[in-house]
Design a protein around this motif. Structure first.
Motif, PDB file in Angstrom:
ATOM      1  N   GLY A  14       0.935  -1.634  -0.170  1.00  0.00           N
ATOM      2  CA  GLY A  14      -0.101  -0.180  -0.204  1.00  0.00           C
ATOM      3  C   GLY A  14       1.110   1.284  -0.148  1.00  0.00           C
ATOM      4  O   GLY A  14       0.157   2.011  -0.104  1.00  0.00           O
ATOM      5  N   THR A  18       4.313  -0.393  -6.360  1.00  0.00           N
ATOM      6  CA  THR A  18       4.082  -1.032  -7.590  1.00  0.00           C
ATOM      7  C   THR A  18       4.018   0.668  -8.611  1.00  0.00           C
ATOM      8  O   THR A  18       4.076   0.723 -10.041  1.00  0.00           O
ATOM      9  CB  THR A  18       2.673  -1.655  -7.542  1.00  0.00           C
ATOM     10  OG1 THR A  18       3.087  -3.018  -6.524  1.00  0.00           O
ATOM     11  CG2 THR A  18       2.729  -2.385  -9.149  1.00  0.00           C
ATOM     12  N   THR A  19       3.721   1.388  -8.165  1.00  0.00           N
ATOM     13  CA  THR A  19       3.144   2.362  -8.905  1.00  0.00           C
ATOM     14  C   THR A  19       3.972   2.967  -9.307  1.00  0.00           C
ATOM     15  O   THR A  19       4.628   3.646 -10.191  1.00  0.00           O
ATOM     16  CB  THR A  19       2.356   3.847  -7.767  1.00  0.00           C
ATOM     17  OG1 THR A  19       0.729   3.079  -7.486  1.00  0.00           O
ATOM     18  CG2 THR A  19       1.778   5.093  -8.427  1.00  0.00           C
ATOM     19  N   ARG A 138      -7.374   0.857  -2.349  1.00  0.00           N
ATOM     20  CA  ARG A 138      -7.091   0.552  -4.011  1.00  0.00           C
ATOM     21  C   ARG A 138      -7.950  -0.611  -3.784  1.00  0.00           C
ATOM     22  O   ARG A 138      -8.434  -0.363  -5.443  1.00  0.00           O
ATOM     23  CB  ARG A 138      -5.604  -0.169  -3.250  1.00  0.00           C
ATOM     24  CG  ARG A 138      -4.801  -0.957  -5.262  1.00  0.00           C
ATOM     25  CD  ARG A 138      -3.682  -1.489  -4.652  1.00  0.00           C
ATOM     26  NE  ARG A 138      -3.641  -2.873  -3.943  1.00  0.00           N
ATOM     27  CZ  ARG A 138      -2.367  -2.888  -2.860  1.00  0.00           C
ATOM     28  NH1 ARG A 138      -1.212  -2.816  -3.585  1.00  0.00           N
ATOM     29  NH2 ARG A 138      -3.050  -4.457  -2.277  1.00  0.00           N
ATOM     30  N   ASN A 169       6.791   9.143  -0.153  1.00  0.00           N
ATOM     31  CA  ASN A 169       5.675   8.588  -0.731  1.00  0.00           C
ATOM     32  C   ASN A 169       4.683   9.279  -0.744  1.00  0.00           C
ATOM     33  O   ASN A 169       3.848   9.005  -0.253  1.00  0.00           O
ATOM     34  CB  ASN A 169       5.354   7.635  -1.512  1.00  0.00           C
ATOM     35  CG  ASN A 169       4.392   7.763  -2.984  1.00  0.00           C
ATOM     36  OD1 ASN A 169       4.487   8.686  -3.396  1.00  0.00           O
ATOM     37  ND2 ASN A 169       3.974   6.385  -2.966  1.00  0.00           N
TER      38      ASN A 169
HETATM   39  P1  ADP Z   1       2.537  -1.477  -3.226  1.00  0.00           P
HETATM   40  O1  ADP Z   1       2.852  -2.090  -4.354  1.00  0.00           O
HETATM   41  O2  ADP Z   1       3.365  -0.570  -2.443  1.00  0.00           O
HETATM   42  O3  ADP Z   1       1.496  -2.297  -2.221  1.00  0.00           O
HETATM   43  P2  ADP Z   1       0.407   0.578  -4.835  1.00  0.00           P
HETATM   44  O4  ADP Z   1       1.749   0.891  -5.457  1.00  0.00           O
HETATM   45  O5  ADP Z   1      -0.651  -0.455  -5.150  1.00  0.00           O
HETATM   46  O6  ADP Z   1       1.265   0.546  -3.214  1.00  0.00           O
HETATM   47  O7  ADP Z   1      -0.195   2.004  -4.229  1.00  0.00           O
HETATM   48  C1  ADP Z   1      -1.460   1.398  -2.984  1.00  0.00           C
HETATM   49  C2  ADP Z   1      -2.071   2.342  -3.656  1.00  0.00           C
HETATM   50  O8  ADP Z   1      -1.933   3.692  -3.184  1.00  0.00           O
HETATM   51  C3  ADP Z   1      -3.025   2.699  -5.012  1.00  0.00           C
HETATM   52  O9  ADP Z   1      -4.651   2.562  -5.227  1.00  0.00           O
HETATM   53  C4  ADP Z   1      -2.000   4.145  -5.906  1.00  0.00           C
HETATM   54  O10 ADP Z   1      -2.731   4.349  -6.582  1.00  0.00           O
HETATM   55  C5  ADP Z   1      -2.406   4.824  -3.983  1.00  0.00           C
HETATM   56  N1  ADP Z   1      -1.399   5.213  -4.445  1.00  0.00           N
HETATM   57  C6  ADP Z   1       0.163   5.468  -4.384  1.00  0.00           C
HETATM   58  N2  ADP Z   1       0.992   6.521  -4.153  1.00  0.00           N
HETATM   59  C7  ADP Z   1      -0.367   6.833  -4.404  1.00  0.00           C
HETATM   60  C8  ADP Z   1       0.223   9.093  -3.067  1.00  0.00           C
HETATM   61  N3  ADP Z   1       1.210   9.191  -3.412  1.00  0.00           N
HETATM   62  N4  ADP Z   1      -0.692   9.177  -2.971  1.00  0.00           N
HETATM   63  C9  ADP Z   1      -1.884   8.622  -3.020  1.00  0.00           C
HETATM   64  N5  ADP Z   1      -1.973   7.373  -3.613  1.00  0.00           N
HETATM   65  C10 ADP Z   1      -1.175   6.707  -3.990  1.00  0.00           C
END
Ligand code: ADP
Ligand code: 5GP
Length: 189
Positions: A14, A18-19, A138, A169
């Motif tokens: 979270g 990944t993003t 998510r 982040n």
């Molecule tokens: P991980 O891979 O670390 O589990 P994700 O990339 O799936 O995390 O991100 C989790 C959620 O948070 C997704 O819905 C993403 O779009 C959102 N997200 C990521 N970075 C941010 C940010 N800086 N601000 C708000 N939402 C974010």
């Protein structure tokens, strides 16, 4: 084959790794994603051989016995994830740098194993509360799975100082720009 470089993105689920990794893959042609093997089922529009190699527990166990993993873990109860040695070699053979999206313990494991070739980045959310909001927002996990991920996240946040770099982040655009600079400099160095 000449060994190449590795870039490791780790964080509690979270945090946004990944993003950020997807953003970098779209921006830096010399990077290629290390596709992990997992025993969990595909989620949403995930594809086998693109997001993960989705394999059965029997096949995962067989591959452990054959020593095909450089690291693997039971990240959540009953659910295994692992990095195949052949995957890293496949990417290095193309002359590319491998990028990982991996849990915190797996990331530290790879950092130790590939000391001197790896850049290990910990993605830090603004707070545990925001992390929970992101994970819930998510919309990919059941209430039970969410609770399991929250519990693990709290512990994982303490591992941040063991990484080479802590990448905040908070604002996504800022984090992506910083990540791009870190990775570009490391590849060039
Ligand atoms: P991980 O891979 O670390 O589990 P994700 O990339 O799936 O995390 O991100 C989790 C959620 O948070 C997704 O819905 C993403 O779009 C959102 N997200 C990521 N970075 C941010 C940010 N800086 N601000 C708000 N939402 C974010
Ligand atoms: P998800 O189910 O959300 O895709 O991933 C769950 C967790 O497993 C994430 O923290 C993800 O980074 C981690 N993970 C993915 N691949 C691997 C791997 O190959 N090894 C380890 N140790 N963790 C992984």
């Amino acid at each position: 084959m000449k060994d190449g470089k590795l870039i490791i993105f780790s964080a509690p689920s979270g945090a946004g790794k990944t993003t950020i990794v997807h953003h970098l893959l779209g921006q830096i042609p010399n990077l290629e994603f290390s596709i992990s093997a997992t025993t969990r089922a595909p989620r949403g529009d995930e594809e086998d051989g693109k997001d993960y190699y989705f394999i059965s527990l029997a096949e995962f166990t067989h591959r452990i016995a054959k020593k095909q993993f450089v690291e693997f873990e039971e990240v959540y109860t009953g659910t295994f994830y692992g990095t195949l040695r052949a995957e890293i070699e496949r990417i290095w053979a193309k002359g590319k740098t491998v990028i990982f999206d991996i849990d915190v313990e797996g990331g530290l494991h790879l950092k130790r194993k590939y000391d001197g070739q790896a850049l290990a980045i910990f993605v830090q959310p603004p707070s545990l509360e925001v992390l929970k909001e992101r994970l819930t927002g998510r919309g990919t996990d059941s209430p039970e799975k969410l609770l399991e991920r929250f519990g693990k996240a709290e512990k994982e946040l303490n591992y941040a100082p063991q990484f080479d770099i802590i990448l905040k982040n908070y604002d996504l655009e800022t984090a992506c720009a910083e990540a791009k600079k870190l990775v570009t400099d490391f590849i060039a160095g």
